[in-house]
Scaffold this motif. Sequence first.
Motif, PDB file in Angstrom:
ATOM      1  N   THR A 105       0.824  -1.208   0.000  1.00 55.90           N
ATOM      2  CA  THR A 105       0.000   0.000   0.000  1.00 55.90           C
ATOM      3  C   THR A 105       0.861   1.261   0.000  1.00 55.90           C
ATOM      4  OG1 THR A 105      -1.712  -1.195   1.243  1.00 55.90           O
ATOM      5  CG2 THR A 105      -1.841   1.215   1.221  1.00 55.90           C
ATOM      6  N   ALA A 106       1.921   1.241   0.782  1.00 53.34           N
ATOM      7  CA  ALA A 106       2.788   2.416   0.881  1.00 53.34           C
ATOM      8  C   ALA A 106       3.488   2.717  -0.436  1.00 53.34           C
ATOM      9  CB  ALA A 106       3.823   2.195   1.987  1.00 53.34           C
ATOM     10  N   ILE A 107       3.963   1.686  -1.124  1.00 50.88           N
ATOM     11  CA  ILE A 107       4.643   1.900  -2.404  1.00 50.88           C
ATOM     12  C   ILE A 107       3.656   2.420  -3.447  1.00 50.88           C
ATOM     13  CG2 ILE A 107       5.921   0.813  -4.288  1.00 50.88           C
ATOM     14  CD1 ILE A 107       6.992  -1.203  -2.232  1.00 50.88           C
ATOM     15  N   ARG A 108       2.456   1.842  -3.468  1.00 47.95           N
ATOM     16  CA  ARG A 108       1.445   2.305  -4.427  1.00 47.95           C
ATOM     17  C   ARG A 108       1.154   3.788  -4.226  1.00 47.95           C
ATOM     18  NH1 ARG A 108      -2.412  -0.500  -6.901  1.00 47.95           N
ATOM     19  NH2 ARG A 108      -2.507   1.491  -8.027  1.00 47.95           N
ATOM     20  N   THR A 109       1.130   4.217  -2.964  1.00 47.62           N
ATOM     21  CA  THR A 109       0.834   5.618  -2.661  1.00 47.62           C
ATOM     22  C   THR A 109       2.003   6.533  -3.009  1.00 47.62           C
ATOM     23  OG1 THR A 109      -0.654   4.958  -0.858  1.00 47.62           O
ATOM     24  CG2 THR A 109       0.186   7.221  -0.822  1.00 47.62           C
ATOM     25  N   ALA A 110       3.205   6.115  -2.634  1.00 47.42           N
ATOM     26  CA  ALA A 110       4.381   6.961  -2.814  1.00 47.42           C
ATOM     27  C   ALA A 110       4.882   7.002  -4.259  1.00 47.42           C
ATOM     28  CB  ALA A 110       5.508   6.478  -1.901  1.00 47.42           C
ATOM     29  N   LEU A 111       4.706   5.887  -4.970  1.00 50.50           N
ATOM     30  CA  LEU A 111       5.232   5.791  -6.339  1.00 50.50           C
ATOM     31  C   LEU A 111       4.134   5.280  -7.272  1.00 50.50           C
ATOM     32  CD1 LEU A 111       8.607   4.123  -5.302  1.00 50.50           C
ATOM     33  CD2 LEU A 111       8.353   6.472  -6.135  1.00 50.50           C
ATOM     34  N   PRO A 112       3.168   6.124  -7.582  1.00 49.93           N
ATOM     35  CA  PRO A 112       2.001   5.687  -8.350  1.00 49.93           C
ATOM     36  C   PRO A 112       2.311   5.212  -9.768  1.00 49.93           C
ATOM     37  CG  PRO A 112       2.020   8.075  -8.112  1.00 49.93           C
ATOM     38  CD  PRO A 112       3.076   7.551  -7.202  1.00 49.93           C
ATOM     39  N   ASN A 113       3.455   5.584 -10.298  1.00 52.01           N
ATOM     40  CA  ASN A 113       3.805   5.169 -11.657  1.00 52.01           C
ATOM     41  C   ASN A 113       4.508   3.813 -11.699  1.00 52.01           C
ATOM     42  OD1 ASN A 113       2.754   7.499 -12.914  1.00 52.01           O
ATOM     43  ND2 ASN A 113       4.629   8.635 -12.454  1.00 52.01           N
ATOM     44  N   LEU A 114       4.803   3.259 -10.540  1.00 49.65           N
ATOM     45  CA  LEU A 114       5.477   1.969 -10.454  1.00 49.65           C
ATOM     46  C   LEU A 114       4.437   0.852 -10.403  1.00 49.65           C
ATOM     47  CD1 LEU A 114       8.475   0.955 -10.145  1.00 49.65           C
ATOM     48  CD2 LEU A 114       8.020   0.836  -7.689  1.00 49.65           C
ATOM     49  N   LEU A 115       4.645  -0.204 -11.181  1.00 49.33           N
ATOM     50  CA  LEU A 115       3.763  -1.362 -11.116  1.00 49.33           C
ATOM     51  C   LEU A 115       4.172  -2.202  -9.911  1.00 49.33           C
ATOM     52  CD1 LEU A 115       1.497  -2.948 -12.696  1.00 49.33           C
ATOM     53  CD2 LEU A 115       3.372  -4.326 -13.621  1.00 49.33           C
ATOM     54  N   VAL A 116       3.225  -2.462  -9.013  1.00 48.92           N
ATOM     55  CA  VAL A 116       3.538  -3.132  -7.750  1.00 48.92           C
ATOM     56  C   VAL A 116       2.709  -4.407  -7.606  1.00 48.92           C
ATOM     57  CG1 VAL A 116       3.683  -2.886  -5.244  1.00 48.92           C
ATOM     58  CG2 VAL A 116       3.991  -0.877  -6.713  1.00 48.92           C
ATOM     59  N   GLY A 117       3.403  -5.532  -7.500  1.00 49.00           N
ATOM     60  CA  GLY A 117       2.726  -6.802  -7.316  1.00 49.00           C
ATOM     61  C   GLY A 117       3.103  -7.447  -6.007  1.00 49.00           C
TER      62      GLY A 117
END
Length: 218
Positions: A58-70
């Motif tokens: 959740t934190a990565i999705r919020t901080a780096l919205p352009n990064l694909l996170v799985g």
Amino acid sequence: MSSLPPLLSSLVKGPALLPIIQADTPHEAVAIAKALADGGVGSVEVVLRTRQALAAITAIRTALPNLLVGAGTILSAADANACKDAGAQFLVSPASTPKLLEAMIATGLPLAPGVATPSEIAMAYEYGLREVKFFPAHLSGGIEMLKALSGVFRQVKFCPTGGIGQHNLAEFLALKNVFVVGGSWLTPANLVKAQQWGQITALAAEATAIARQIKTAA
């Protein structure tokens, strides 16, 4: 059974790399992800090996919205659903069983279930899946095994993970049945512990350069 979700290969961004993030805190996860992104990486896999893994997604999705996170290390339906709720954009498992495949497919998220044998690949194929994780790649025959599998499973693409590093990255990416390469060599535990984000960025930049010369994800 639920209809099949989109292919993971259609989402992976930038170079055909899928580095693993294992973090003890959301803050650490974001720092790792930023270091990788600064090196040109467009997609990451957060593994469920720490208590804060879901919060890290959740934190990565919020901080780096352009990064694909799985999310990786999916072992149950509960894992799959929790990761979706946390914001994971795709799922990766280390192994495959009928129940696990059905649960992952049911989320509607792109997925790469883990396989190591022809029988496991055939099982995933029966479920309509055409992209799988080959794990552990180095202990399951590596490049030669992937070459052998290409003649039989002509429609299947692989994400080899395990035993891959800068020394053999190009060889794996050169295979036509490899759509992305995963692993933890870009985020070694010693660099994470020492917060050497610049060194992680340098490793990522080197890997990105290798990948872009050979294969760029869709």
